[in-house]
Design a protein around this motif. Structure first.
Motif, PDB file in Angstrom:
ATOM      1  N   ASP A 140       0.842  -1.125  -0.020  1.00 41.93           N
ATOM      2  CA  ASP A 140       0.005   0.038   0.086  1.00 41.93           C
ATOM      3  C   ASP A 140       0.722   1.350  -0.001  1.00 41.93           C
ATOM      4  O   ASP A 140       1.637   1.443   0.970  1.00 41.93           O
ATOM      5  CB  ASP A 140      -0.872  -0.004   1.409  1.00 41.93           C
ATOM      6  N   ASP A 141       0.872   1.978  -0.961  1.00 41.93           N
ATOM      7  CA  ASP A 141       1.384   3.385  -1.011  1.00 41.93           C
ATOM      8  C   ASP A 141       2.835   3.409  -0.784  1.00 41.93           C
ATOM      9  O   ASP A 141       3.340   4.314   0.018  1.00 41.93           O
ATOM     10  CB  ASP A 141       0.582   4.406  -0.033  1.00 41.93           C
ATOM     11  N   GLY A 142       3.687   2.566  -1.317  1.00 48.29           N
ATOM     12  CA  GLY A 142       4.875   2.335  -1.179  1.00 48.29           C
ATOM     13  C   GLY A 142       5.292   1.171  -0.153  1.00 48.29           C
ATOM     14  O   GLY A 142       6.472   1.127   0.200  1.00 48.29           O
ATOM     15  N   ASN A 143       4.424   1.050   0.675  1.00 45.89           N
ATOM     16  CA  ASN A 143       4.745   0.346   2.003  1.00 45.89           C
ATOM     17  C   ASN A 143       4.522  -1.151   1.647  1.00 45.89           C
ATOM     18  O   ASN A 143       3.383  -1.676   0.836  1.00 45.89           O
ATOM     19  CB  ASN A 143       3.915   0.674   3.012  1.00 45.89           C
ATOM     20  N   ASP A 144       5.532  -2.199   1.952  1.00 45.73           N
ATOM     21  CA  ASP A 144       5.220  -3.514   1.729  1.00 45.73           C
ATOM     22  C   ASP A 144       5.554  -4.255   2.927  1.00 45.73           C
ATOM     23  O   ASP A 144       6.602  -4.066   3.731  1.00 45.73           O
ATOM     24  CB  ASP A 144       6.246  -4.045   0.664  1.00 45.73           C
ATOM     25  N   MET A 145       4.308  -4.733   3.731  1.00 44.00           N
ATOM     26  CA  MET A 145       4.360  -5.545   4.830  1.00 44.00           C
ATOM     27  C   MET A 145       3.977  -7.094   4.915  1.00 44.00           C
ATOM     28  O   MET A 145       2.962  -7.141   4.256  1.00 44.00           O
ATOM     29  CB  MET A 145       3.392  -4.986   5.695  1.00 44.00           C
ATOM     30  N   LEU A 146       4.892  -8.005   5.324  1.00 46.28           N
ATOM     31  CA  LEU A 146       4.716  -9.449   5.325  1.00 46.28           C
ATOM     32  C   LEU A 146       4.427  -9.640   6.692  1.00 46.28           C
ATOM     33  O   LEU A 146       5.297  -9.421   7.597  1.00 46.28           O
ATOM     34  CB  LEU A 146       5.684  -9.996   4.653  1.00 46.28           C
ATOM     35  N   ILE A 147       3.351 -10.173   7.104  1.00 47.22           N
ATOM     36  CA  ILE A 147       2.987 -10.332   8.439  1.00 47.22           C
ATOM     37  C   ILE A 147       2.618 -11.978   8.662  1.00 47.22           C
ATOM     38  O   ILE A 147       1.979 -12.555   7.966  1.00 47.22           O
ATOM     39  CB  ILE A 147       1.683  -9.832   8.843  1.00 47.22           C
ATOM     40  N   ASP A 148       3.206 -12.622   9.794  1.00 43.58           N
ATOM     41  CA  ASP A 148       3.088 -13.982  10.266  1.00 43.58           C
ATOM     42  C   ASP A 148       3.363 -14.115  11.463  1.00 43.58           C
ATOM     43  O   ASP A 148       4.386 -14.219  12.164  1.00 43.58           O
ATOM     44  CB  ASP A 148       4.276 -15.099   9.411  1.00 43.58           C
ATOM     45  N   LEU A 149       2.032 -14.000  12.211  1.00 42.47           N
ATOM     46  CA  LEU A 149       1.970 -14.072  13.492  1.00 42.47           C
ATOM     47  C   LEU A 149       1.278 -14.875  14.135  1.00 42.47           C
ATOM     48  O   LEU A 149       0.104 -15.480  13.640  1.00 42.47           O
ATOM     49  CB  LEU A 149       1.622 -12.558  14.160  1.00 42.47           C
ATOM     50  N   GLU A 150       1.671 -15.780  15.025  1.00 45.84           N
ATOM     51  CA  GLU A 150       0.807 -16.889  15.855  1.00 45.84           C
ATOM     52  C   GLU A 150       0.329 -16.237  17.229  1.00 45.84           C
ATOM     53  O   GLU A 150       1.198 -15.741  18.058  1.00 45.84           O
ATOM     54  CB  GLU A 150       1.484 -18.239  15.971  1.00 45.84           C
ATOM     55  N   PHE A 151      -1.058 -16.663  17.465  1.00 47.90           N
ATOM     56  CA  PHE A 151      -1.511 -16.214  18.776  1.00 47.90           C
ATOM     57  C   PHE A 151      -1.314 -17.341  19.785  1.00 47.90           C
ATOM     58  O   PHE A 151      -2.015 -18.562  19.437  1.00 47.90           O
ATOM     59  CB  PHE A 151      -2.895 -15.651  18.753  1.00 47.90           C
ATOM     60  N   GLY A 152      -1.569 -17.263  21.249  1.00 49.85           N
ATOM     61  CA  GLY A 152      -1.465 -18.120  22.433  1.00 49.85           C
ATOM     62  C   GLY A 152      -2.973 -18.074  22.578  1.00 49.85           C
ATOM     63  O   GLY A 152      -3.820 -17.421  21.944  1.00 49.85           O
ATOM     64  N   ASP A 153      -3.166 -18.676  23.629  1.00 46.57           N
ATOM     65  CA  ASP A 153      -4.477 -18.756  24.173  1.00 46.57           C
ATOM     66  C   ASP A 153      -5.245 -17.318  24.577  1.00 46.57           C
ATOM     67  O   ASP A 153      -4.391 -16.661  25.128  1.00 46.57           O
ATOM     68  CB  ASP A 153      -4.551 -19.472  25.589  1.00 46.57           C
ATOM     69  N   PHE A 154      -6.373 -17.221  24.387  1.00 42.30           N
ATOM     70  CA  PHE A 154      -7.091 -15.805  24.556  1.00 42.30           C
ATOM     71  C   PHE A 154      -7.613 -15.821  25.938  1.00 42.30           C
ATOM     72  O   PHE A 154      -8.068 -16.985  26.606  1.00 42.30           O
ATOM     73  CB  PHE A 154      -8.447 -15.615  23.710  1.00 42.30           C
ATOM     74  N   LEU A 155      -7.364 -14.666  26.522  1.00 38.96           N
ATOM     75  CA  LEU A 155      -7.995 -14.264  27.863  1.00 38.96           C
ATOM     76  C   LEU A 155      -9.439 -13.627  27.600  1.00 38.96           C
ATOM     77  O   LEU A 155      -9.499 -12.433  27.022  1.00 38.96           O
ATOM     78  CB  LEU A 155      -7.133 -13.334  28.537  1.00 38.96           C
ATOM     79  N   ARG A 156     -10.367 -14.509  27.630  1.00 36.86           N
ATOM     80  CA  ARG A 156     -11.920 -14.001  27.335  1.00 36.86           C
ATOM     81  C   ARG A 156     -12.567 -13.372  28.231  1.00 36.86           C
ATOM     82  O   ARG A 156     -12.064 -13.628  29.832  1.00 36.86           O
ATOM     83  CB  ARG A 156     -12.614 -15.128  26.659  1.00 36.86           C
ATOM     84  N   LEU A 157     -13.479 -12.588  28.246  1.00 33.49           N
ATOM     85  CA  LEU A 157     -14.400 -12.071  29.281  1.00 33.49           C
ATOM     86  C   LEU A 157     -15.329 -12.989  29.954  1.00 33.49           C
ATOM     87  O   LEU A 157     -15.803 -13.994  29.087  1.00 33.49           O
ATOM     88  CB  LEU A 157     -14.995 -10.777  28.834  1.00 33.49           C
TER      89      LEU A 157
END
Length: 313
Positions: free
Chosen positions: A98-115
């Motif tokens: 986007d608009d000259g920006n290049d972003m590669l994202i690869d993120l892993e999430f742990g267990d959620f703290l839910r309400l």
């Protein structure tokens, strides 16, 4: 109870929007990334991914738009798909250009703290979950671990011990006036989390100031809400660069001092269009004081909070 992550707009008609707010931070590397994937059904229909990035004093933000037909929900695992974008409860993978920006994202999430959920409060909205609201809110995860990598214009940021947060909004329009703040990167207690919002609510037949907020001390959820009898006071700084929120109920109180420096532009649904510019900072200083009856006051500070203020005088 319903999973608050899941898409709820399968049969929605205009005007309608639904979006996820996915924030990942690594305080040691001075890194925060928020992603906002969603759909907008107004005169023009679209799906989109917005991004807001702060890394070592540099910031990037933008919005990438796709045809509404590009939005897809799949099962097993339940995921939100758009071109080169996949979000699930286990992580996010994306390639954003986007608009000259290049972003590669690869993120892993742990267990959620839910309400906590029950019949009276199936979500943070409490009994208002059963009412058609201009904007309904969900807290998907107050806190979860994050690991993986983000490549920003060729520079790799490796995340080994990051912290995540996720919420959702859906409805016809954002409130015309509101303040919002969030952090789970407090120096004194790295297991504490905060979310708060105070907004002008217009239900046509009733008009009031509503608040929803949660402070989680790492062991226990402390909730403030209009439907629980909580009172809210918002004081904007004379320089307009921050605000203070004071929340009280019969047994507890919370004061949050919030900065609005380092803000970037994002687009919000307002006045039945997806074109209202707001500023959000993901590098907010937040000072928090929480007091529970007959207990010591908790003092916490964060340099990696997120915050917004829209039209609040």
């Amino acid at each position: 109870m319903a999973n608050r992550f899941d898409f709820q707009g399968l049969n929605a008609k205009a005007p309608y929007f639904e979006g996820w707010y996915v924030k990942s931070s690594d305080a040691k590397q001075d890194f925060t990334l928020s992603l906002i994937p969603g759909i907008a059904l107004f005169d023009e229909e679209e799906c989109f991914v917005q991004y807001n990035l702060f890394y070592k004093g540099k910031s990037l933000s933008g919005k990438i738009t796709y045809p509404i037909e590009a939005f897809e929900v799949v099962e097993a695992p339940y995921s939100i798909l758009m071109p080169l974008f996949v979000l699930s409860e286990t992580g996010v993978k994306a390639h954003l250009v986007d608009d000259g920006n290049d972003m590669l994202i690869d993120l892993e999430f742990g267990d959620f703290l839910r309400l906590k959920q029950d019949i009276y409060s199936p979500s943070i909205m409490g009994p208002f979950e059963y009412v058609k609201m201009p904007c309904s809110h969900d807290v998907v995860s107050m806190r979860h671990d994050v690991k993986g990598r983000v490549v920003i214009n060729g520079e790799t940021v490796k995340i080994d011990a990051g912290t995540g947060y996720m919420e959702k909004d859906r409805g016809a329009n954002f409130p015309s006036q509101y303040v919002w703040a969030q952090s789970n990167q407090f120096k004194e207690n790295n297991r504490s989390s905060l979310f708060l919002s105070v907004a002008d609510i217009d239900l046509k037949i009733n008009h009031f100031t509503g608040t929803i907020a949660v402070f989680h001390d790492g062991m226990k959820e402390h909730r403030f809400a209009t439907y629980l009898g909580s009172k809210a006071e918002v004081m904007v700084n004379d320089d307009q660069l921050g605000y203070t929120v004071k929340l009280t109920d019969i047994n507890k109180s919370l004061i949050a001092e919030v900065s609005l420096l380092n803000g970037n532009n994002l687009i919000a649904p307002m006045n039945d269009e997806m074109d209202y510019t707001i500023k959000e900072t993901i590098k907010a200083d937040i000072t928090l004081m929480f007091k529970e009856k007959n207990k010591k006051t908790i003092h916490l500070t964060s340099e990696h909070g997120a915050a917004e203020r829209v039209n609040w005088k």
